[in-house]
Enzyme design. Structure first.
Site, PDB file in Angstrom:
ATOM      1  N   CYS A 199       0.796  -1.224   0.000  1.00 13.83           N
ATOM      2  CA  CYS A 199       0.000   0.000   0.000  1.00 13.83           C
ATOM      3  C   CYS A 199       0.830   1.277   0.000  1.00 13.83           C
ATOM      4  CB  CYS A 199      -0.942  -0.002   1.214  1.00 13.83           C
ATOM      5  SG  CYS A 199      -1.756  -1.589   1.464  1.00 13.83           S
ATOM      6  N   HIS A 223      -3.488   7.519   6.432  1.00 20.38           N
ATOM      7  CA  HIS A 223      -3.611   6.234   5.733  1.00 20.38           C
ATOM      8  C   HIS A 223      -5.029   5.711   5.925  1.00 20.38           C
ATOM      9  CE1 HIS A 223      -2.404   2.588   3.801  1.00 20.38           C
ATOM     10  NE2 HIS A 223      -2.599   1.843   4.884  1.00 20.38           N
ATOM     11  N   HIS A 251      -9.679   1.621  -0.599  1.00 18.44           N
ATOM     12  CA  HIS A 251      -8.227   1.420  -0.562  1.00 18.44           C
ATOM     13  C   HIS A 251      -7.779   0.995  -1.955  1.00 18.44           C
ATOM     14  CE1 HIS A 251      -4.256   0.697   0.552  1.00 18.44           C
ATOM     15  NE2 HIS A 251      -4.427   0.136   1.738  1.00 18.44           N
TER      16      HIS A 251
END
Length: 399
Positions: free
Chosen positions: A161, A293, A327
């Site tokens: 990520c 995040h 995401h």
């Protein structure tokens, strides 16, 4: 640190097919997380996704590419975002093809997005599909390199990520060392059975749109996106009007704690933020906004909040724009970097959507509504990946 600036941006996500469309959705609190229309999966009926509202066929037509030549969805959305970024930066075909132009991209699923075709090809079931040579994680970048005749440094990063955040950092280092004159950095990931099944096995997918930093958060929502930024040395930019923001600093570390979770003491996230601040020659109180995040998982949101509490005496405004797009994995770092730059340009904060009861463990809470007219000079953007990969970026107004 040599002053590095952003001179171009391009993005496609579930809330917009261009930068302008993304900005409109951010301002109007429009989420792109819903039931999938194009993605075919066993879980399409039970889960929600941040799916781009454009079919493969439409993308092929828009990009003037022919079906049957192995252009996966990862490649198609990458090419669309890349094209917008280089156009925004006013790069000529000669600039793009120059040996002094680097291309640093990223992906996690790459060409494996067509998982069924991969399975049949790997097991030699029937005739080879058109994608038989296109399953590598780097295929989208190789396709772009061939399309534009690029001759400069090319690399593809996969640190989960944090991938595209690291691509931006690598690009800055190349500029600092004088190896190149410009860098096109970013990443692309589309929805795939390979990815969805993997995350579902971890039991961290939410059946409802994610709600980062809510006490009753149930998990993340997967999304797809591609985004790129063009980086140049400020001293080399002849037209100041091209400058979108300054890339002030970055911090990269690995807490080596767990394959898919951050440590309880948040040492990785905290160290990444500290390193970014040090490199940017800033102190915590200089940050006006954090693009967190903020995945919406129990572990991430708690540990990231804990890191904020330890680093900041007064935690600045923060939110997770994953509540808009889900995401987007390798694309998350660069997409959220662009959203951070838009915050600076427009002096506004985009909220964490759907938060009804903020995490009660802390005295601070995320921004819950679109907030205009905020004085923002420096934004911290966090990307924390599997394997302990933690990266923080700082973008600043060009003064």
């Amino acid at each position: 640190m040599t002053e590095i600036v952003v001179t171009g941006m391009g993005a496609i996500s579930s809330i917009g097919l261009t930068i302008a469309e993304n900005l409109y959705s951010l301002k109007h609190e429009i989420s792109g997380i819903k039931k999938a229309k194009h993605f075919k999966s066993h879980y399409a009926g039970s889960l929600v996704f941040g799916e781009i509202d454009q079919s493969d066929e439409s993308l092929l037509e828009e990009l003037a590419l022919k079906k049957g030549h192995g252009f996966t969805r990862t490649t198609l959305i990458a090419m669309k975002a890349f094209r917008e970024a280089v156009s925004h930066a006013q790069l000529s075909p000669e600039d793009i093809a120059s040996t002094r132009t680097a291309f640093i991209s990223s992906s996690t699923v790459g060409g494996m997005c067509y998982t069924d075709d991969l399975y049949h090809d790997a097991n030699m079931q029937g005739s080879p599909s058109e994608y038989v040579k296109n399953y590598e994680g780097s295929d989208h970048a190789l396709q772009i390199v061939r399309f534009y005749g690029m001759k400069g440094i090319t690399d593809v990063v996969n640190t989960a990520c944090s991938s595209s955040a690291n691509a931006i950092a690598i690009g800055a280092r190349l500029l600092e060392t004088g190896k190149v004159d410009r860098v096109i950095a970013g990443g692309s990931d589309c929805l795939a059975k390979f990815t969805v099944n993997g995350f579902n096995s971890l039991r961290i997918l939410s059946e409802e749109p994610c709600k980062p930093f809510d006490t009753h958060r149930e998990g993340l929502s997967l999304g797809e996106a591609a985004a790129y930024v063009v980086l140049e040395r400020k001293a080399d930019v002849s037209d100041p009007g091209k400058i979108q923001a300054v890339f002030s600093g970055f911090g990269i570390c690995n807490d080596a704690f767990h394959p898919s979770a951050t440590s309880d003491d948040a040492r990785g996230p905290r160290m990444a933020m500290e390193l970014a601040l040090k490199r940017a020659n800033l102190s915590p109180e200089n940050i006006q906004y954090i693009n967190a995040h903020g995945t919406g998982t129990p572990n991430n949101d708690l540990t990231e909040s804990f890191a904020f509490s330890k680093l900041f005496k007064n935690v600045p405004a923060y939110s997770s724009t994953k509540s808009y797009v889900g995401h987007t994995l390798a694309a998350a770092g660069v997409l959220e970097a662009i959203y951070s730059i838009l915050s600076i340009q427009n002096q506004e904060v985009y909220p964490s959507l759907r938060v009804e009861e903020p995490i009660a463990d802390f005295s601070f809470q995320p921004t819950l509504r679109y907030t205009p007219e905020v004085a923002i000079t420096h934004v911290l953007s966090n990307s924390f990946g599997f394997g302990g990969n933690c990266t923080s970026l700082i973008f600043s107004a060009c003064i």
